[in-house]
Each structure stands twice: as C-alpha cells, then as structure tokens.
Design an enzyme around this catalytic site. Structure first.
Site, PDB file in Angstrom:
ATOM      1  N   ASN A 129       0.710  -1.024   0.095  1.00 51.01           N
ATOM      2  CA  ASN A 129      -0.257  -0.176  -0.108  1.00 51.01           C
ATOM      3  C   ASN A 129       0.670   1.542   0.641  1.00 51.01           C
ATOM      4  O   ASN A 129       1.896   1.251   0.836  1.00 51.01           O
ATOM      5  CB  ASN A 129      -0.858   0.016   1.235  1.00 51.01           C
ATOM      6  CG  ASN A 129      -0.674  -0.057   2.444  1.00 51.01           C
ATOM      7  OD1 ASN A 129      -0.141   1.420   2.671  1.00 51.01           O
ATOM      8  ND2 ASN A 129       0.370  -0.783   2.799  1.00 51.01           N
ATOM      9  N   ASP A 130       0.427   2.022  -0.943  1.00 50.52           N
ATOM     10  CA  ASP A 130       0.893   3.662  -1.130  1.00 50.52           C
ATOM     11  C   ASP A 130       0.482   4.129  -1.780  1.00 50.52           C
ATOM     12  O   ASP A 130      -0.688   3.662  -1.920  1.00 50.52           O
ATOM     13  CB  ASP A 130       2.611   3.505  -0.885  1.00 50.52           C
ATOM     14  CG  ASP A 130       3.305   5.014  -0.181  1.00 50.52           C
ATOM     15  OD1 ASP A 130       3.110   5.895  -0.805  1.00 50.52           O
ATOM     16  OD2 ASP A 130       4.061   3.749   0.096  1.00 50.52           O
ATOM     17  N   GLY A 135       7.681   1.096   4.284  1.00 56.41           N
ATOM     18  CA  GLY A 135       6.826   0.123   3.720  1.00 56.41           C
ATOM     19  C   GLY A 135       6.061  -0.708   3.550  1.00 56.41           C
ATOM     20  O   GLY A 135       5.579  -1.377   3.286  1.00 56.41           O
ATOM     21  N   LYS A 136       5.727  -0.078   4.801  1.00 55.93           N
ATOM     22  CA  LYS A 136       3.951   0.333   4.976  1.00 55.93           C
ATOM     23  C   LYS A 136       3.114  -1.418   5.307  1.00 55.93           C
ATOM     24  O   LYS A 136       2.495  -1.375   4.371  1.00 55.93           O
ATOM     25  CB  LYS A 136       2.757   1.245   3.829  1.00 55.93           C
ATOM     26  CG  LYS A 136       3.114   2.327   4.082  1.00 55.93           C
ATOM     27  CD  LYS A 136       3.309   3.310   3.441  1.00 55.93           C
ATOM     28  CE  LYS A 136       2.823   4.853   3.410  1.00 55.93           C
ATOM     29  NZ  LYS A 136       4.413   5.338   2.481  1.00 55.93           N
ATOM     30  N   ARG A 137       4.206  -1.516   5.752  1.00 57.14           N
ATOM     31  CA  ARG A 137       4.220  -3.628   5.804  1.00 57.14           C
ATOM     32  C   ARG A 137       2.622  -3.580   6.967  1.00 57.14           C
ATOM     33  O   ARG A 137       2.928  -3.146   7.712  1.00 57.14           O
ATOM     34  CB  ARG A 137       4.989  -4.455   6.537  1.00 57.14           C
ATOM     35  CG  ARG A 137       6.498  -4.238   5.519  1.00 57.14           C
ATOM     36  CD  ARG A 137       5.974  -4.810   4.068  1.00 57.14           C
ATOM     37  NE  ARG A 137       7.511  -4.939   3.215  1.00 57.14           N
ATOM     38  CZ  ARG A 137       7.188  -4.192   2.230  1.00 57.14           C
ATOM     39  NH1 ARG A 137       6.929  -3.326   1.815  1.00 57.14           N
ATOM     40  NH2 ARG A 137       8.607  -4.351   1.258  1.00 57.14           N
TER      41      ARG A 137
END
Lengths: 307, 307
Positions: free
Chosen positions: A108-109, B105-107
């Site tokens: 996600n971004d 990284g928005k993991r």
C-alpha cells in the site's frame, strides 16, 4: 479480464484452493537444510536456497491439482535479498508449471510509489536496456487504507496485463474488529472497504461476473463472509484462515456464489507442514502436502455440494 | 527507548528532516546510468547498481547535516531482488555513516507473518548457522488496518532492539479522506487509529516523552496535523508531503510540540532531484541535494522559531 484466468483454472481442476507458500526455515525438512548449509557459507543464502528447494518440490507435487500458489512476501524478506531472490525463483517456477501466482504482500502507498509496487509485482520495469519483469506475479494482495490514490495505479496494470488484486476487507485475525467492525454511519468499516472494492473493479468485470479487484475475507468470520458474498456480487474473495487458524469447510461455504464460484480458500501451514502433522518420513514432505491438498479440496467441494 | 535515538540526532543536528531515498532510474544522472549499464548485462542488476551509486553519493553529501534517510521499499522492489539488494546496501552504508534509517514499507499482516516482517526489517533472523540481520533498519512504517495483532510482533522487536515504527494515521494523498476522514461515532477513522498508536506505545515512552510507536501524518493536512499533535502527546510524527506534494514550512509547524520536537519532515524528490530543479551540472547532483537539504532545514527551523 477480471478473475477469469484464475476461475478458469479453478473450474478445470475442480479445486477452489490455493497453497500458501510461507516457508520458514523451521518448516523445511532437515536433510534439505543440511545440504544447503553445507553448500553456502552465507547464512541467508543457505536459508534462501533451502526455501527454494522446499518450494520447488511442493510445486512439483501440487501443480496438476492445485490452481494457484500464494507466496507470503514477509517470509522471503526475513531471509534478506537472498530470500527475495528465492521468491522471484519460486514465482517463475510456479508459472512455468502453469500455476497462478498470488503474491501476498499487502502492499500500500500512493501515486508514483504505488505505481512502483504495481510495476514491481504485476508489471514490467523500464530500464535503460529495455523492459523487464521484476517479480511478475498474476495477483497481489493490497491494503486500501489510503483510498483510491493507492488503488488506481494497480488498476492500470491489471487492465494492461490481465492481472488482479485482492484488497484487505475483513481479515481473519482476532483483533481485526478493532477498526474493521467499527460503525461508519450504518455500515461497518469492512463494508465501506467492500463497497470501495466493487467501485474500483466496476470496469474490469470478466466473463464470470467478477472484477479484477478481489477482497480478502477471513474464514474465521463465516457470517461476514456470507454477508459480503451477497453484498459484493462482482468481488472475488481470497479466504485465509482455513485449517491452522481454525476455519473449517463449513465456515468457508458462504464465500461461494450459487454457481459454486466466487472464492479461493488458502491453506499455508496445513499444506507445507502436512508431513509434520502426518508424522511421515520427512523425505515424503511433498507427498504429504499433496495428500493434504487433496483432502482439503474434497473437504471444501463436499461442503459446497451439500449446502 | 522510544524515539530517543532519532530525537537525539535531530537535536544534535538542529534539523528535524529526513531525506527520502525513493530512487527511480529516471532520477539518476545519465553518466552513472551509462557506467552501470556498460558494466552489467542484467538490466535489473545494472539499474540496482545505478541506484546504489546514486544513494551512496547522496548519503555522503548529507550524513553530517541530515539525521536520517527514509528509503521507500517500492522503488527498490521495482528493480527486483537486485533492487532489494541495493536497499540492503543503502541501509548498511547510511548506518555506517551514523544516520538513522527509517524504511518506508507500510508493511502489515498478522501474527507469525507480521513477526516475519518485524524480523526482516528491524530484527535478527534465526538460521541454522546462527542469527543474522536481514535489513536491519532502525524504523519501519506500517499499516494498522488489521489491529493489535498486526502491531504486537513489532513492539517486541522495538523493545528488545531499541527500534521504532510509524503507523499510517492520516496520509498526505488527496483521497486519504475516503476512509480516514469517515466518522466512527464522534471520532474520525484517523483519530481512532491515532488513539490506537497512543495505546500501542504506552510502555515504550522515552526520555523526550515519545513512545516507539509513531504516526504518519501528512503535511498536506495542516489542521489535522495540529489537532493530532495535541491529542497524541506521546506519538512522534513522520510527516510526508513537504515540497513536491505541496506542503510548506508553515504547514508542518503544527506537528511540533512547544519544545520544537515531536516530528520529522520528509522530502524525497525535492532532495534527490534538486540538481534537475536547480539546473546545475548533473555531476553536481549530490551538492545540489545538500544545498536543498540545508534550505529545507532552515525553512522549517525558521518557521518553527517564528510561530
């Protein structure tokens, strides 16, 4: 278009399941690990090679009966870039065998950055020496918290290259309700996310009525699964939580439409570690995985037939 | 403990900014690309090497004035495992130079899988030849849509290894409101997420009053930034959206507490592509990046001082 390639394969194999390849070193039989650690001095390279040997044997044992694999990116990243290389090789190998590859990355971004993820996992990367695919999966799981800006770049790749995505809607974990079950007006957060999936997928609907935008809905919440199947007629479901997480065949039935399609059920540890549960010789790990994949297929197909 | 190491460095440098290293090949000066594509026949390896050369020169130009880098995982993944290897080398190089590394990284995932991400990016991986760090960043951005199950595995690593995380709360993009601004009772979704950050961080508060659980809050929503600064006294902010996305120094001021701490402002393209904007010789790209980093630092420090 839409989920057609995946659904074609599910129908051909009469098997709506996907094998999750989330390999920890601890899941890999010792004889493989010993071989790899004898061969490579870099611990991450040795680990990654062990994962890849394990995966290849599992794919060999499954590709003619299971339509797809779902490699979980986290387990490959845990072994560094060497592990990520093993992911690349796993995807290539599974595709050579005709399997559909659904990378579970929950990426996600926004904007250009989401475009980079879309390019990385589903698209082709432009370089000064021409275009080349980095990971080249068929599908990718994504997180929609950032809204439309985070999804649009994926839709472009889906349309251009006949790929698909699965957006997290109602996840299988215990605390998923902390945010996802909260009420926004008369709807729960997961319903709002589900509605967004229907909207995002609207112009990518394929011959079975399902769009390129699927949803992740956990087997551990069978009521919500049934409810969402009715409310989201064009959204195909990827259903985790069967087996090790506690979901059974009856729990996942609600994810299927009246034609018996509309969902694919994942099992990871159940298949990868079948040899440990079965207690067979570890050299027969791939055979045990195949036996478990057949058992799971029959379990689910029987449950669908008898509802 | 908490955000202490980062805040120490911000105070030492009198600079609450972070350089985003989100390198596309198109950002890398042509002479570097030519060199790398002459040297390597694999397009992804050549690309990754070009990114790494670019990053190293930027780090050399910034490390004595900018406290941290924020490499965006998507751009490395776009160049395959070879790109991910360049990320690994970039992190190592920046840390050798004393910089704090915040991997963007928005993991997100749950349980054992989130543990794998935590291990990959912030922890140490167990192998049959001992423990080894895979990426070894100081901080990681994460997405909290899955709730506490997705955050707990990170907190363990944060405590054991003095690391931090930043949870997406209010993102800088235009469509962030589609979900994040929706009302849950009397609160917006982003406030609910912010409250969860305060709760998750409660037992990791450091000497400056900030916990190991930070939040991502966009510069493009200055009112919400000010509002959240007041409501979340123990949550440090990572603020994207300055510069290229339209946020100015005045817009980010609200993210800082009365002591002038509490936030770090990111600029990616503004710094990486300063040479293109400045129109200087491309061989001076690192010099231009340094000039822009100083301009940005002064811009923000002046705005904080004069509020």
């Amino acid at each position: 278009m839409g989920m057609d390639r995946l659904i074609d394969k599910i129908i051909e194999y009469k098997n709506p399941t996907v094998a999750g390849l989330d390999p920890k070193l601890a899941y890999v039989p010792e004889y493989i690990r010993k071989e790899c650690f004898a061969k490579y001095s870099d611990p991450l390279e040795a680990s990654a090679e062990a994962l890849l040997c394990f995966n290849r044997a599992l794919i060999d044992a499954l590709y003619d009966i299971v339509p797809a694999i779902k490699p979980q990116a986290a387990y490959y990243e845990m072994y560094g870039w060497q592990g990520v290389r093993a992911l690349t090789e796993t995807i290539r190998y599974a595709k050579e065998k005709g399997m559909i590859v659904m990378t579970d990355g929950k990426r996600n971004d926004i904007g250009a950055t989401m475009e980079a993820y879309a390019t990385a996992h589903l698209g082709v990367t432009a370089t000064d020496a021409g275009e080349v695919s980095a990971f080249d999966a068929d599908m990718l799981t994504v997180n929609g918290y950032l809204g439309t800006d985070g999804i649009t770049p994926l839709l472009n790749v889906c349309k251009e290259r006949d790929r698909g995505i699965f957006v997290l809607v109602k996840t299988s974990n215990r605390s998923s309700g902390e945010l996802q079950d909260k009420m926004i007006g008369s709807k729960r957060v997961y319903e709002v996310m589900g509605d967004m999936c229907e909207a995002w997928g609207a112009d990518t609907i394929g011959k079975y009525g399902y769009s390129a935008v699927g949803a992740v809905v956990g087997a551990t919440y069978p009521e919500q699964l049934t409810e969402l199947r009715e409310k989201l007629p064009h959204t195909f479901f990827l259903v985790p939580g069967y087996g090790a997480q506690g979901g059974g065949a009856k729990d996942v039935c609600g994810g299927f439409d009246k034609n018996g399609i509309g969902a694919i059920i994942n099992s990871s540890r159940g298949i990868m570690c079948a040899y440990q549960k079965e207690g067979c010789d570890e050299a027969d790990f791939a055979g045990a995985a195949r036996r478990e994949a057949i058992r799971m297929r029959d379990d689910i197909m029987n449950a669908i037939a008898s509802r």
